[in-house]
Write a protein that holds these residues in place. Structure first.
Motif, PDB file in Angstrom:
ATOM      1  N   THR A 499      43.073  35.245  38.657  1.00 53.03           N
ATOM      2  CA  THR A 499      43.012  33.823  38.310  1.00 53.03           C
ATOM      3  C   THR A 499      42.001  33.531  37.208  1.00 53.03           C
ATOM      4  O   THR A 499      42.058  32.485  36.567  1.00 53.03           O
ATOM      5  N   ARG A 500      41.053  34.457  37.005  1.00 54.90           N
ATOM      6  CA  ARG A 500      40.050  34.268  35.946  1.00 54.90           C
ATOM      7  C   ARG A 500      40.061  35.484  35.024  1.00 54.90           C
ATOM      8  O   ARG A 500      39.114  36.282  35.008  1.00 54.90           O
ATOM      9  N   PRO A 501      41.122  35.664  34.262  1.00 52.13           N
ATOM     10  CA  PRO A 501      41.240  36.879  33.444  1.00 52.13           C
ATOM     11  C   PRO A 501      40.101  37.053  32.446  1.00 52.13           C
ATOM     12  O   PRO A 501      39.694  38.182  32.168  1.00 52.13           O
ATOM     13  N   ALA A 502      39.585  35.960  31.904  1.00 48.89           N
ATOM     14  CA  ALA A 502      38.485  36.090  30.936  1.00 48.89           C
ATOM     15  C   ALA A 502      37.246  36.677  31.602  1.00 48.89           C
ATOM     16  O   ALA A 502      36.570  37.554  31.035  1.00 48.89           O
ATOM     17  N   ASP A 503      36.939  36.205  32.829  1.00 50.24           N
ATOM     18  CA  ASP A 503      35.787  36.760  33.547  1.00 50.24           C
ATOM     19  C   ASP A 503      36.026  38.225  33.902  1.00 50.24           C
ATOM     20  O   ASP A 503      35.110  39.059  33.819  1.00 50.24           O
ATOM     21  N   ILE A 504      37.235  38.531  34.315  1.00 50.67           N
ATOM     22  CA  ILE A 504      37.568  39.917  34.651  1.00 50.67           C
ATOM     23  C   ILE A 504      37.442  40.791  33.400  1.00 50.67           C
ATOM     24  O   ILE A 504      36.943  41.922  33.458  1.00 50.67           O
ATOM     25  N   GLY A 505      37.889  40.281  32.264  1.00 50.14           N
ATOM     26  CA  GLY A 505      37.760  41.021  31.015  1.00 50.14           C
ATOM     27  C   GLY A 505      36.321  41.347  30.686  1.00 50.14           C
ATOM     28  O   GLY A 505      36.007  42.455  30.224  1.00 50.14           O
TER      29      GLY A 505
END
Length: 982
Positions: A499-505
């Motif tokens: 749900t938070r791909p930017a944070d995961i990236g």
């Protein structure tokens, strides 16, 4: 005319077809003429008559192999002898003759001639038996290996005897020069595995014990034994007018460009332990003492075992072996699978791929499973299949292909006695090989060969590519290691459910920054990149992908080294889902992996989910794991490794649902008992070396609490009491540093506590508690059995309650029996105590006030929880309602016995079972979670499944319902006088 009954004793039923009629006719005439020239009329007439199928087979063999024809024509008497003696028996006699003592007046030239004659005759007969079908490839390779062993042994005995005669060696028994000489000859490769080729080099390494009594001048020992090595090689390998025995290669020794031909064992061990490489580990799998001092050889192989067979599963070895095979392919120019010009040993689908397939998995698991430590390739495949590491049909397929390819290899080498493994290019020459392999036509041979090569290549590729996704199939998420905002990778993360791909990236990018220890080496990073897409996919499969990845990030941050761990999961993708479950639901298990990644190895055992870790199985595996521990501290470290691995294994089984709580309690307890037995034995032996033994001394350890009742959890301390006995007149121990008896056992107990609790690089075995001993912390650490009996006669009720959950877990068998009887007598003698029930009730009431529950899942403190159940069971034993047979039994079993005499206890066993299951699963998560809302979701779901309820929302109501039932039974059964929480 040839007598009707004349026939050669070779045997077999293989139909050989000659290369062509002209060649066959020429070979028949040539052998018959040579036989007549030497007065062998029987053989000459038999050959010329051409009326015997055996004769036609012999002629066919000679037409196919110029080498065999040359040998037979040079010495036709060797063929003639087969009219009177079976070829197999003659081979055995040749080997036995070589094993006989070397005559004292023997010369080097005479011995070299004798060795070459023996080799030539035996090789001819071995080839004929192979071609006639009288010996399968396994028998052929064994016969060749026996011949090589005998030849090496004879040449070595001659060399040793000569050194003794010259005064350079002092052999203990000149009649048996090899015994006690200090020098051992290791056969490597196919000789070591007794799988020798028809025309093979023999790989040897010479080691010697520099302190052997036979060595007169230690300072000259390296040069002396190296000169012997050169002489040995000349006697066996030099080509003379009589031929050669075996081409000999000594280059497998450590650092051959710098090391002498004969190497002192201490120097060899230093090399292997400090600089040994994986190819040398693989080579040492097959190492076997073939000549020389057998005791020295056995000692060296024992000492080198930790280098070869690592204690942990070693998946880096797969990459290293694959790299070796790739290097061979590049160097030799091997590409694809063919027939003409194909190398059946080193080419794709060849013999080496079968060997590497077996050896890679032997190196991975052989440290933990001694059964896999076998030299022969076929036996290794069989044992891998038996252990579930390889599918049985795969093992059978590879074994059949292996022996087929070995048969082809022999045929190639029989043509001209050359060490070749390459099929000829020309069609006529290929036909010769086909017919040596009993195929009439080249096309049939090629079809059979290609089938085997393709099968082997497919199995080899599958093993070495398992878990590695091809580049074109990857998602591109590894780009995040360089660019945290890579658009394609972020889109893939979102599609997977993050749900938070930017944070995961950003988190993934941090993994590639080099700040985490596990990611600093290039090799670790390479393995991590290979597994990253699958890893992220596995976490995405859960209910909370973002939370799972954050948990993995914490795990990765604490991981001390990544290469082995990433190699493991790269090679075993089926572990990824289990890894995700562990990391997201059990911080305790995840912490164990992070601190000691090798404990994850245990999950790779094919029997993992189906095998129940019984007491006998645990002890059997522990004995095997300790077998080659050489000293006290190494033994303790191995115990720490084993205990950690097995606790982890039980915990994962519990988490996965393969095991429920009551079975887990038994497994945790059986493990602790097995470990305690070994620790006590090691401590007692080490202590005795310094202080001797007390006359008539005996010791035993009494387990109490959860250990005593076989209900340990993943993080339980163990409650112990050490008891001893000795001869009445004994006052001090009998060692060089004697101690008074009481001091002796007190200090030994301190040593035991230290061995169990001292932290090392391998962790801590167990936290222990000795406070339940007589007089608690004020009493002596060790208690004499008589003092124990006396104390228990006047013990408090709570102390007798503790005894109901006790059993001897280690020590001298007879003393364990005496302790068990003393415990039962202490309980039996107080049954009539009028205050017994009041004491139990008052104790529970005080706990209600002093230790109120911290949440709905604080099962030990909650009214009607585990403490109530344990107190009821203990009360039942103390009053005699429950038989003394249940002392030391699980609480649930005691409650089931109570139910038989008191129907009010009807629901207690079910309550105990449910609360045990909850407690065991909770302990995987830690010690401070007391509400469902605070549990990791997967852990809560696992508890719900263990209780057979629909979802996690029903856990707390179910606990409350059971607790109310139990408290009601407690209040009705045991006089209860109230408490703040009632």
């Amino acid at each position: 005319m040839v007598p009707a009954r004349v026939e050669l004793w070779i045997g077999g039923e293989a139909a050989l077809q000659a290369f062509d009629t002209d060649e066959a006719s020429r070979r028949r005439d040539e052998l018959a003429g040579r036989a007549r020239g030497e007065g062998l009329e029987r053989l000459a007439a038999w050959m010329e008559a051409d009326e015997d199928a055996e004769a036609r087979r012999l002629v066919a063999a000679l037409s196919l192999s110029p080498h065999l024809a040359a040998v037979a024509e040079r010495r036709p008497g060797w063929i003639d002898r087969l009219f009177d003696l079976d070829a197999g028996e003659r081979i055995r006699r040749i080997v036995a003759d070589l094993a006989a003592p070397v005559p004292s007046d023997a010369s080097e030239s005479a011995e070299m001639c004798r060795l070459r004659e023996a080799k030539a005759e035996a090789s001819l007969l071995i080839a004929l038996r192979d071609l006639f079908g009288a010996a399968d490839p396994e028998r052929t390779t064994a016969d060749l290996s026996d011949l090589a062993d005998a030849a090496i042994g004879r040449a070595l005995r001659f060399c040793l005897g000569d050194l003794h005669a010259r005064g350079q060696l002092a052999l203990p028994d000149p009649a048996d020069p090899e015994a006690g000489c200090g020098l051992t000859v290791l056969g490597m490769g196919k000789l070591g595995g007794r799988e020798l080729n028809y025309s093979s080099d023999i790989d040897l390494i010479l080691f010697f014990e520099p302190e052997a009594p036979a060595i007169r001048d230690p300072g000259e020992s390296v040069e002396m034994f190296s000169r012997l090595g050169r002489r040995l090689v000349r006697m066996i390998g030099e080509r003379t007018r009589d031929g050669y025995v075996f081409r000999t290669d000594l280059r497998l020794r450590p650092d051959p460009s710098a090391m002498p031909l004969a190497i002192p064992i201490p120097a060899a061990l230093i090399y292997y332990e400090g600089a040994g490489r994986d190819w040398e580990r693989a080579a040492m799998i097959k190492a076997r003492t073939v000549a020389g001092d057998r005791a020295v050889g056995a000692g060296f192989l024992r000492d080198i075992a930790p280098f070869v067979w690592r204690r942990y599963l070693d998946f880096v070895a797969i990459g290293d072996i694959q790299a070796m095979k790739s290097k061979i392919d590049r160097h030799r120019g091997f590409e694809g699978i063919a027939t003409a010009g194909h190398n059946v040993k080193l080419g794709q689908g060849g013999i080496r791929e079968v060997e590497f397939f077996a050896q890679a998995q032997q190196l991975i698991a052989g440290g933990r499973l001694p059964a896999l430590r076998t030299r022969r390739t076929d036996e290794a495949l069989q044992r891998l299949a038996a252990g579930g590491w390889v599918a049985s049909d795969v093992a059978a397929e590879l074994t059949e292909a292996y022996w087929f390819l070995r048969r082809v290899e022999h045929a190639i080498q029989m043509v001209a006695d050359e060490q070749s493994h390459t099929l000829p290019q020309g069609r006529e020459d290929l036909l010769r090989i086909a017919r040596l392999c009993n195929y009439a036509e080249t096309e049939d041979f090629e079809a059979a060969l290609l089938q085997r090569l393709r099968r082997v290549q497919a199995r080899f590729s599958a093993l070495f590519s398992e878990g590695r996704t091809a580049r074109e199939d990857e998602t591109g998420v590894d780009a995040l290691l360089e660019d945290e905002a890579d658009p394609a990778a972020l889109r893939w993360l979102e599609q997977q459910g993050y749900t938070r791909p930017a944070d995961i990236g950003r988190i993934v990018h941090r993994w590639g920054s080099g700040r985490y220890r596990a990611m600093r080496s290039d090799a670790a990073r390479e393995q991590f990149v290979a597994v990253l897409p699958s890893l992220l996919g596995a976490f995405a499969g859960g209910a909370d992908p973002d939370g799972a990845l954050l948990a993995f990030d914490r795990f990765l941050e604490g991981l001390p080294s990544g290469l082995q761990f990433f190699s493991l999961i790269a090679s075993n993708p089926r572990l990824l889902d289990l890894l995700a479950r562990i990391i997201t639901s059990s911080p305790r298990l995840a912490e164990t992996i992070a601190r000691r990644p090798h404990v994850f190895d245990a999950l790779l055992d094919p029997a993992f989910f189906s095998e129940l870790p019984t007491r006998d199985l645990i002890r059997e595996r522990l004995d095997a794991f300790l077998a080659d521990a050489r000293f006290f501290e190494e033994r303790l470290d191995r115990l720490r490794i084993f205990a950690s691995e097995q606790r982890f294994l039980v915990g994962v089984r519990l988490l996965s649902g393969a095991l429920e709580g009551e079975a887990a309690g038994r497994a945790f307890s059986d493990l602790a008992e097995a470990v305690l037995h070994q620790v006590l034995e090691a401590v007692e032996g080490e202590f005795a070396r310094a202080h001797g033994r007390v006359p008539g001394g005996r010791i035993a350890v009494l387990g109490l609490g959860r250990l005593g009742s076989r209900e340990l959890t993943a993080n339980s301390d163990i409650d112990l009491m050490l008891l001893y006995d000795h001869d009445a007149e004994a006052e001090v121990s009998d060692g060089s540093r004697p101690l008074p008896v009481s001091t002796y056992y007190a200090r030994m107990t301190q040593r035991l506590i230290s061995a169990l609790t001292s932290p090392t690089a391998e962790g801590v075995l167990y936290e222990v508690d000795f406070r339940l001993r007589p007089s608690g912390n004020k009493g002596p650490l060790a208690t004499q059995i008589g003092a124990f009996r006396k104390y228990q006669a006047e013990a408090w009720t709570w102390e007798r309650m503790a005894l109901t959950r006790s059993r001897p877990v280690a020590g001298e068998a007879r003393l364990c029996e005496e302790i068990g009887e003393a415990v039962r007598e202490a309980i039996r003698s107080h049954r009539a105590d009028p205050l017994l029930s009041d004491d139990v009730a008052d104790m529970r009431a005080r706990l209600d006030v002093q230790k109120p529950p911290r949440g709905a899942l604080d099962l030990k403190r909650v009214p009607g929880g585990l403490t109530d159940l344990e107190f009821i069971a203990q009360w039942g034993i103390l009053t005699g309602i429950v038989p003394l047979d249940f002392v030391g039994a699980p609480t649930g079993e005691a409650l089931a016995s109570l139910r038989e005499s008191d129907r009010r206890a009807e629901e207690l066993p079910a309550a105990m079972r449910e609360m045990t299951r909850i407690m065991q699963i909770l302990r995987l998560g830690g010690d401070s979670t007391f509400r469902v809302a605070d549990l990791p979701g997967p852990l809560a779901d696992r508890i719900a499944a263990s209780l057979d309820i629909a979802d996690r929302s029903g856990i707390e109501p179910q606990v409350a319902h059971r607790a109310a039932e139990v408290r009601a039974v407690f209040a009705e059964t045991i006089p209860y006088r109230g408490g703040a929480s009632d």
